[in-house]
Design a protein around this motif. Structure first.
Motif, PDB file in Angstrom:
ATOM      1  N   LYS A  78      -1.162 -14.739  30.716  1.00 45.67           N
ATOM      2  CA  LYS A  78      -0.477 -13.624  30.050  1.00 45.67           C
ATOM      3  C   LYS A  78       1.041 -13.768  30.040  1.00 45.67           C
ATOM      4  O   LYS A  78       1.741 -12.882  29.590  1.00 45.67           O
ATOM      5  N   GLN A  79       1.526 -14.865  30.599  1.00 48.93           N
ATOM      6  CA  GLN A  79       2.978 -15.027  30.652  1.00 48.93           C
ATOM      7  C   GLN A  79       3.489 -15.824  29.455  1.00 48.93           C
ATOM      8  O   GLN A  79       2.729 -16.529  28.790  1.00 48.93           O
ATOM      9  N   THR A  80       4.808 -15.707  29.198  1.00 47.11           N
ATOM     10  CA  THR A  80       5.475 -16.569  28.233  1.00 47.11           C
ATOM     11  C   THR A  80       6.563 -17.297  29.012  1.00 47.11           C
ATOM     12  O   THR A  80       7.607 -16.736  29.307  1.00 47.11           O
ATOM     13  N   ARG A  81       6.278 -18.531  29.371  1.00 48.79           N
ATOM     14  CA  ARG A  81       7.161 -19.196  30.331  1.00 48.79           C
ATOM     15  C   ARG A  81       8.152 -20.132  29.646  1.00 48.79           C
ATOM     16  O   ARG A  81       7.927 -21.325  29.544  1.00 48.79           O
ATOM     17  N   VAL A  82       9.255 -19.546  29.167  1.00 51.15           N
ATOM     18  CA  VAL A  82      10.285 -20.358  28.513  1.00 51.15           C
ATOM     19  C   VAL A  82      11.085 -21.117  29.562  1.00 51.15           C
ATOM     20  O   VAL A  82      11.314 -22.319  29.444  1.00 51.15           O
TER      21      VAL A  82
ATOM     22  N   GLY B  67      10.690 -10.485  22.205  1.00 51.56           N
ATOM     23  CA  GLY B  67      11.277  -9.302  22.837  1.00 51.56           C
ATOM     24  C   GLY B  67      11.310  -8.072  21.945  1.00 51.56           C
ATOM     25  O   GLY B  67      10.654  -8.016  20.912  1.00 51.56           O
ATOM     26  N   THR B  68      12.083  -7.081  22.380  1.00 52.94           N
ATOM     27  CA  THR B  68      12.164  -5.801  21.679  1.00 52.94           C
ATOM     28  C   THR B  68      13.458  -5.724  20.883  1.00 52.94           C
ATOM     29  O   THR B  68      14.286  -6.644  20.940  1.00 52.94           O
ATOM     30  N   GLU B  69      13.656  -4.608  20.200  1.00 51.02           N
ATOM     31  CA  GLU B  69      14.846  -4.434  19.379  1.00 51.02           C
ATOM     32  C   GLU B  69      16.130  -4.610  20.210  1.00 51.02           C
ATOM     33  O   GLU B  69      17.002  -5.369  19.853  1.00 51.02           O
ATOM     34  N   GLY B  70      16.179  -3.918  21.336  1.00 46.31           N
ATOM     35  CA  GLY B  70      17.413  -3.927  22.121  1.00 46.31           C
ATOM     36  C   GLY B  70      17.474  -5.028  23.165  1.00 46.31           C
ATOM     37  O   GLY B  70      18.544  -5.342  23.704  1.00 46.31           O
ATOM     38  N   SER B  71      16.350  -5.621  23.524  1.00 47.17           N
ATOM     39  CA  SER B  71      16.327  -6.645  24.569  1.00 47.17           C
ATOM     40  C   SER B  71      15.522  -7.831  24.054  1.00 47.17           C
ATOM     41  O   SER B  71      14.329  -7.709  23.801  1.00 47.17           O
ATOM     42  N   LYS B  72      16.222  -8.933  23.880  1.00 46.34           N
ATOM     43  CA  LYS B  72      15.571 -10.113  23.318  1.00 46.34           C
ATOM     44  C   LYS B  72      15.211 -11.115  24.419  1.00 46.34           C
ATOM     45  O   LYS B  72      15.814 -11.134  25.485  1.00 46.34           O
ATOM     46  N   GLY B  73      14.250 -11.980  24.081  1.00 40.95           N
ATOM     47  CA  GLY B  73      13.920 -13.089  24.958  1.00 40.95           C
ATOM     48  C   GLY B  73      12.921 -12.708  26.039  1.00 40.95           C
ATOM     49  O   GLY B  73      12.267 -11.660  25.985  1.00 40.95           O
ATOM     50  N   THR B  74      12.818 -13.596  27.020  1.00 38.57           N
ATOM     51  CA  THR B  74      11.899 -13.347  28.127  1.00 38.57           C
ATOM     52  C   THR B  74      12.704 -12.951  29.356  1.00 38.57           C
ATOM     53  O   THR B  74      13.919 -13.105  29.388  1.00 38.57           O
ATOM     54  N   LYS B  75      12.012 -12.448  30.358  1.00 34.97           N
ATOM     55  CA  LYS B  75      12.679 -12.128  31.622  1.00 34.97           C
ATOM     56  C   LYS B  75      11.758 -12.563  32.751  1.00 34.97           C
ATOM     57  O   LYS B  75      10.548 -12.348  32.688  1.00 34.97           O
TER      58      LYS B  75
ATOM     59  N   VAL C  98       6.919 -14.276  37.666  1.00 31.44           N
ATOM     60  CA  VAL C  98       6.293 -14.208  36.360  1.00 31.44           C
ATOM     61  C   VAL C  98       7.386 -14.114  35.297  1.00 31.44           C
ATOM     62  O   VAL C  98       8.440 -13.539  35.528  1.00 31.44           O
ATOM     63  N   GLU C  99       7.105 -14.714  34.162  1.00 36.28           N
ATOM     64  CA  GLU C  99       8.058 -14.648  33.054  1.00 36.28           C
ATOM     65  C   GLU C  99       7.340 -14.063  31.852  1.00 36.28           C
ATOM     66  O   GLU C  99       6.314 -14.595  31.436  1.00 36.28           O
ATOM     67  N   VAL C 100       7.846 -12.962  31.359  1.00 36.05           N
ATOM     68  CA  VAL C 100       7.179 -12.272  30.252  1.00 36.05           C
ATOM     69  C   VAL C 100       8.197 -11.928  29.171  1.00 36.05           C
ATOM     70  O   VAL C 100       9.394 -11.819  29.450  1.00 36.05           O
ATOM     71  N   PRO C 101       7.720 -11.748  27.940  1.00 40.90           N
ATOM     72  CA  PRO C 101       8.653 -11.308  26.894  1.00 40.90           C
ATOM     73  C   PRO C 101       9.102  -9.890  27.190  1.00 40.90           C
ATOM     74  O   PRO C 101       8.323  -9.101  27.722  1.00 40.90           O
ATOM     75  N   MET C 102      10.342  -9.580  26.848  1.00 37.27           N
ATOM     76  CA  MET C 102      10.804  -8.199  26.951  1.00 37.27           C
ATOM     77  C   MET C 102       9.858  -7.341  26.119  1.00 37.27           C
ATOM     78  O   MET C 102       9.381  -7.777  25.065  1.00 37.27           O
ATOM     79  N   GLY C 103       9.606  -6.132  26.583  1.00 41.93           N
ATOM     80  CA  GLY C 103       8.703  -5.267  25.835  1.00 41.93           C
ATOM     81  C   GLY C 103       7.311  -5.209  26.430  1.00 41.93           C
ATOM     82  O   GLY C 103       6.523  -4.334  26.096  1.00 41.93           O
ATOM     83  N   THR C 104       7.008  -6.157  27.315  1.00 40.93           N
ATOM     84  CA  THR C 104       5.750  -6.087  28.046  1.00 40.93           C
ATOM     85  C   THR C 104       5.778  -4.799  28.866  1.00 40.93           C
ATOM     86  O   THR C 104       6.820  -4.441  29.414  1.00 40.93           O
ATOM     87  N   THR C 105       4.647  -4.108  28.965  1.00 36.89           N
ATOM     88  CA  THR C 105       4.695  -2.863  29.743  1.00 36.89           C
ATOM     89  C   THR C 105       4.533  -3.175  31.227  1.00 36.89           C
ATOM     90  O   THR C 105       4.011  -4.221  31.607  1.00 36.89           O
TER      91      THR C 105
ATOM     92  N   ASP D 238      -2.481  -6.635  34.745  1.00 34.30           N
ATOM     93  CA  ASP D 238      -3.074  -7.805  34.112  1.00 34.30           C
ATOM     94  C   ASP D 238      -2.609  -9.087  34.788  1.00 34.30           C
ATOM     95  O   ASP D 238      -3.403  -9.917  35.214  1.00 34.30           O
ATOM     96  N   ILE D 239      -1.301  -9.242  34.886  1.00 32.59           N
ATOM     97  CA  ILE D 239      -0.766 -10.476  35.474  1.00 32.59           C
ATOM     98  C   ILE D 239      -0.832 -10.406  36.992  1.00 32.59           C
ATOM     99  O   ILE D 239      -1.267 -11.343  37.659  1.00 32.59           O
ATOM    100  N   GLY D 240      -0.413  -9.276  37.524  1.00 29.05           N
ATOM    101  CA  GLY D 240      -0.345  -9.155  38.982  1.00 29.05           C
ATOM    102  C   GLY D 240      -1.695  -8.907  39.633  1.00 29.05           C
ATOM    103  O   GLY D 240      -1.827  -9.000  40.854  1.00 29.05           O
ATOM    104  N   GLY D 241      -2.702  -8.563  38.833  1.00 30.66           N
ATOM    105  CA  GLY D 241      -4.045  -8.396  39.384  1.00 30.66           C
ATOM    106  C   GLY D 241      -4.223  -7.118  40.187  1.00 30.66           C
ATOM    107  O   GLY D 241      -5.180  -6.985  40.949  1.00 30.66           O
TER     108      GLY D 241
END
Lengths: 620, 423
Positions: free
Chosen positions: A133-137, A362-370, A384-391, A398-401
């Motif tokens: 479920k991650q996006t690992r840039v 990412g989202t409108e105000g926050s781009k990229g992954t974090k 974990v590295e996820v796109p901004m906007g992930t809840t 989901d990721i953390g189990g």
């Protein structure tokens, strides 16, 4: 390594490195991050190396890589191309891995990751929820790169962005970064492009770039893993930034607590100098740039930009008012761009792949992954590295189990001592600089500490306030004295000695500390208190009105006792009690003397029968 | 002069026991009555109706020209006696001798008290002879005060007056208020933080509406009388627009005069130091940095596990940095210690991730475990985040990480060290 004279030579070297790596039949990557080393990956690597030698397996290449992120399951061993991930590997498993998997081509089920929900063994990273479920840039290459090998980095398109940038106009690079809308990953979320542009336009004979690796937020270690696992990525970002704004020197400020990061950076800088990627006339472009490592000396406040600059200048790290930004007069009074490790690590990707690629995530105000460090009461702790906007819910469940041992989620703390605690009903909030600020917390550098029903929110507020008091540099009275007075009240609440009206005073103090302090530390120090007051007022009032700590944490409000039924009278608890508060005959129910008990919990840990119980409040 | 008639009346009050307890009122009355110029009387309470009647009667019967009343303070009963005397004669032809607040209340010896009361009354007698009958008129009064000096005393005075609703001009010669106290670290004898005491007062003073602050100012001329004083104040320019300045302090960091204050007692010979080559090695290693003080100190601290005194002095000499600054740095940053650490340096992480997993109990436990060990063997330190958060709770023993610790694990590890080191 020979000096790389120009961009063409770099491409030749890259092709050669890629060819070499294609010839590797089997690659065994052992994580060498601090987490896995703590769990024993150093001796594991030595044992595996010896075994491979003994068996004469020349087709297997062993690699020590940076942090893979799945630290809870360490030490991690990843085998390619079969994509087998072994977790919690012990030295004693080495023989079996070599015999069964590397020679016999069989997967050892026992060492695979077990899904906490279904209990199924999962073979490859791509099928494990944590990774899938991650996006690992940024983090993805950590498991492919030996941090001590510049060739590894170059083979994976390393320094290609720099070569491209050196053919561009510096202002065009700044424009590209501005266009990408990347915001600082250190916490504040200031637009990086604007920072660069303002430093570039100030008239000056010298300019500087600084990488802020003083990752002090408790519960956060993303930057450590990037610096340890992929140091060249950060160096490339800084060289590129230096070229873009016209700087000639860069400083990396690393915490003293991160010796491996310092070591790997030293190696990387040495290699980059040798290869002509640092120093005079980089890649034949005529651009000169040097990078120095500056070790921090254990002051949390030095994560604040103006304090960090003071520290590099050889002073005590006290922040200053920012009427004049560092981009105009920073290090040694010259225009300075200071960015966080993760921000610098994003730069080569943005310049290499273009701003449009970055804008697509990412989202409108926050781009990229974090990158987040997902820690605390959670099944899959790690990075974990996820796109901004992930809840938050996706991230934690989901990721953390989810929460271990079937306990109930209570809150997630983001933003470190400057952030706040977010309750369960806000879990569907997307991760975004502005959304988190709206909740009274903040993005912060990326620490995400999950708390369950056994964490007392008043105690958490007390903990962070004590932390901020300890780390306050003492320059502003409001922060120095105000946090201390706040702590007095929080301690009284935890001790069951507070009055309802103390809450009003606490709120007032929080307001004053926030308003009257100079730097980010003081301005945000009341956040943990304010958010817990906002979302968990009922817990505060229980402490005050009823003397109840529902999480059974606050020692003054809890009582240890032994239940008749489960106790078999084994005496294990009495043996472990440091103050001899437990008495009883063998095979008979033991008794805890409440007068003597210091509530350390050793008996509860020692009891195999669950007979030691903790109660709170006067009743029962 | 055929007949010398007494023309001054002296009235001495007992004020119950208030005066009479320490002053022999009867003796005083007899003493002054013996003077032919005077007529003296005593009374238990002069302010009472009977007492006042006595005064008026005596004035009337003897045609007195002057009156001296020896009792309490003019603030206390001055108005009553002025009115009383005024009914019989011009109301300015009397004087008051304060033998209560200024005499009986502050003495406990009867002889001394009596002697002093006599002296006070004699003074009043001599002064009242100079009085002339006058009338009254209304004069406008400027209800403003001036306080010279913006130190702690001046500030206090100004605030007290301002609090009474009176406008105060606070004149301070230097550019800032606070005086000497702001330069102190601690104050005697309570060892209080000096700034903590004075900063609220400074704040009160600048935010008090009734106080007008005149800094960089001096009083050049001063004359007048109560209610109508005139002062000429020289107000020097500070070249800073006070209404725009936010007090950020940036200007002070570039002021050449500020930085000229450097200690001049640099020793002329190199101070001796242990392991000179080692220290010189550290200095060389970081010579390419523009400022290498903190990196060098980190190396020193790593080498000795603390920063020895002689090394500080040596570095001060070699790097031309005052000892005070090195000590300030060494005490500000947590990585440094000025005391030797134990042979086993245990850092227990109390970062949030470790804390929520029971790091504090672990720390308490370790403290207990090392209680009976000899000094110099262990140093236990609680630290904020060691950055291996996934494995909390964590401790580091001499750079070796131990993760996912239970209390039993800690007991075992410490036990092993104790057992191993004991032999």
């Amino acid at each position: 390594m020979n000096r790389i004279e120009n961009a063409a030579a770099l491409e030749q070297l890259r092709t050669k490195a890629q060819e070499e790596r294609k010839n590797i039949e089997v690659l065994v990557a052992i994580c060498g991050g601090t987490g896995c080393e703590t769990s024993g990956s150093t001796t594991l690597r030595a044992a595996l190396e010896a075994k491979l030698k003994e068996k004469g397996l020349t087709n297997v290449t062993l690699k020590r890589t940076g942090c893979h992120g799945f630290c809870e399951q360490g030490p991690l061993v990843h085998i390619e191309p079969a994509d087998i991930l072994y977790t919690n590997v012990k030295d004693s498993d080495v023989d079996e891995i070599v015999e069964e998997t590397l020679i016999g081509n069989k997967v050892i089920d026992r060492l695979l990751y077990k899904d906490p929900a279904s209990g199924d063994a999962i073979q490859g990273e791509k099928d494990i929820q944590f990774y899938a479920k991650q996006t690992r840039v940024i983090l993805d290459n950590n498991r492919r790169i030996d941090p001590a090998s510049i060739e590894d980095y170059i083979a994976l398109d390393g320094y290609a962005a720099l070569a491209k940038a050196l053919t561009m106009e510096p202002s065009a690079i700044v424009d590209e970064v501005s266009k990408s809308k990347i915001r600082g990953r250190g916490g504040g979320g200031f637009a990086t492009g604007r920072k660069w542009a303002s430093a570039a336009k100030v008239e000056a004979d010298e300019r500087f770039v600084i990488c802020n690796g003083d990752e002090g937020d408790p519960g956060a270690y993303m930057d450590r893993s990037v610096l340890e696992g992929n140091p060249h990525l950060v160096l490339e970002g800084m060289i590129l930034g230096g070229f873009a704004i016209g700087a000639t020197e860069g400083y990396i400020y690393v915490r003293a607590e991160y010796p491996l990061a310092v070591q790997n950076l030293e190696i990387a800088i040495g290699q980059a100098k040798e290869a002509g990627l640092l120093g005079k006339n980089i890649l034949g472009s005529g651009f000169d740039f040097e990078i120095f490592i500056y070790r921090g000396a254990g002051a949390f406040v030095c994560g604040e930009s103006s304090a960090l600059i003071k520290s590099i200048e050889g002073n005590v790290g006290e922040p200053r008012a920012k009427h004049i930004h560092a981009t105009e007069a920073g290090l040694w009074g010259k225009p300075t761009v200071l960015n966080n490790v993760e921000t610098w690590a994003n730069i080569p990707h943005i310049v290499g792949k273009g701003a449009d690629w970055f804008l697509g995530i990412g989202t409108e105000g926050s781009k990229g992954t974090k990158i987040f460090s997902l820690v605390g009461k959670i099944n899959n702790t790690g990075l974990v590295e996820v796109p901004m906007g992930t809840t938050l819910r996706e991230l934690i469940f989901d990721i953390g189990g989810g929460i271990p041992d079937g306990k109930e989620f209570k809150a997630v703390q983001t933003g470190g001592p400057s952030g706040g605690c977010i309750p369960a009903d806000k879990l569907d909030t997307p991760i975004d600089f502005d959304e988190l600020t709206k909740l009274g917390s903040m993005m912060g550098s990326g620490g995400m500490i999950v708390m369950d029903e056994e964490n007392c929110m008043v105690d958490i507020a007390r903990y962070y306030t004590a932390f901020n008091l300890d780390e306050s540099c003492g320059k502003c009275t409001s922060c120095r004295e105000g946090t201390e007075r706040m702590l007095d009240i929080l301690q009284a609440i935890c001790g069951g000695e507070a009055k309802p009206e103390d809450i009003d005073l606490l709120k007032e103090l929080a307001h004053v500390v926030k308003t009257a302090s100079l730097c980010g530390l003081g301005k945000t120090a009341p956040n943990p208190t304010e958010t817990t007051l906002q979302y968990f007022m009922d817990e505060y009032m229980e402490h005050i009105d009823k003397g109840v700590c529902r999480a059974k944490v606050c020692k003054a409000l809890i009582k240890f006792s032994i239940e008749d039924d489960p106790c078999v009278g084994c005496g294990a608890c009495a043996k472990r009690c440091p103050v001899d508060a437990i008495t009883g005959e063998l095979k008979k129910t033991h008794v805890i003397d409440a007068e003597k008990c210091i509530k350390c919990g050793a008996c509860k840990e020692a009891c195999k029968f669950g007979a030691v119980v903790v109660t709170t409040g006067g009743g029962e | 002069m055929s007949e010398e008639k007494p023309k001054i009346g002296v009235f001495v009050c007992h004020c119950g026991r208030n005066i009479a307890a320490t002053v022999d009122v009867h003796k005083i009355a007899e003493h002054f009555d013996a003077d032919p110029e005077l007529i003296a009387k005593e009374e238990i309470f002069l302010c009472s109706e009977a007492g006042q009647e006595n005064i008026k009667e005596t004035i009337r019967e003897n045609g007195l020209e002057y009156v001296v009343i020896a009792s309490c303070s003019p603030v206390h009963h001055g108005d009553i006696f002025a009115e009383c005397v005024g009914e019989e004669m011009n109301k300015y032809m009397w004087e008051m001798a304060n033998i209560r607040e200024q005499c009986s209340w502050v003495h406990d010896d009867m002889d001394e008290g009596t002697e002093k009361a006599i002296a006070l009354i004699r003074g009043s007698i001599n002064r009242v002879k100079e009085h002339m009958p006058i009338g009254t008129m209304d004069v406008p009064v400027v209800q403003e005060a001036m306080v010279i000096g913006g130190g702690i005393a001046g500030l206090h005075t100004a605030l007290e007056i301002a609090d009474k609703g009176i406008k105060v001009h606070l004149i301070e010669k230097s550019a800032t208020i606070g005086g000497n106290m702001v330069k102190l670290d601690r104050t005697f004898p309570t060892d209080d933080c000096s700034m903590c005491t004075i900063s609220p007062i400074l704040f009160d003073a600048i935010s008090e509406e009734n106080i007008v602050l005149h800094t960089t100012s001096e009083v050049m001329e001063f004359h007048g009388r109560p209610g109508d004083y005139h002062a000429k104040v020289l107000k020097r320019t500070r070249k800073i627009k006070e209404d725009i300045c936010t007090g950020c302090g940036e200007c002070t960091t570039v002021c050449p005069v500020y930085f000229r204050i450097q200690p001049t007692d640099k020793p002329s010979v190199e101070p001796p130091v242990q392991d000179k080559e080692v220290i010189d090695g550290f200095l060389d290693k970081h010579s390419e940095l523009r400022n290498s003080l903190i990196p060098v100190l980190l190396d020193v601290n790593e080498h000795y596990k603390y920063i020895p005194r002689d090394v500080i002095q040596y570095l001060s000499f070699k790097m031309d940095i005052p000892v005070s600054k090195i000590v300030r740095i060494a005490t500000f940053y947590k990585a440094f210690s000025l005391e030797p650490k134990g042979k086993f340096h245990i850092k227990v992480c109390l970062g949030t991730a470790c804390y929520v997993r029971g790091g504090e109990n672990l720390h308490d436990k370790i403290q207990q475990l090392i209680e009976d060990t000899p000094e110099g063997m262990f140093t236990v330190e609680a630290v904020n985040c060691l950055g291996a958060c996934a494995l909390g709770p964590i401790m580091v023993v001499n750079d070796e990480y131990h993760g996912n610790l239970t209390l039993a694990d800690a007991e075992r590890i410490i036990g092993d060290i104790k057992g191993g080191d004991g032999e």
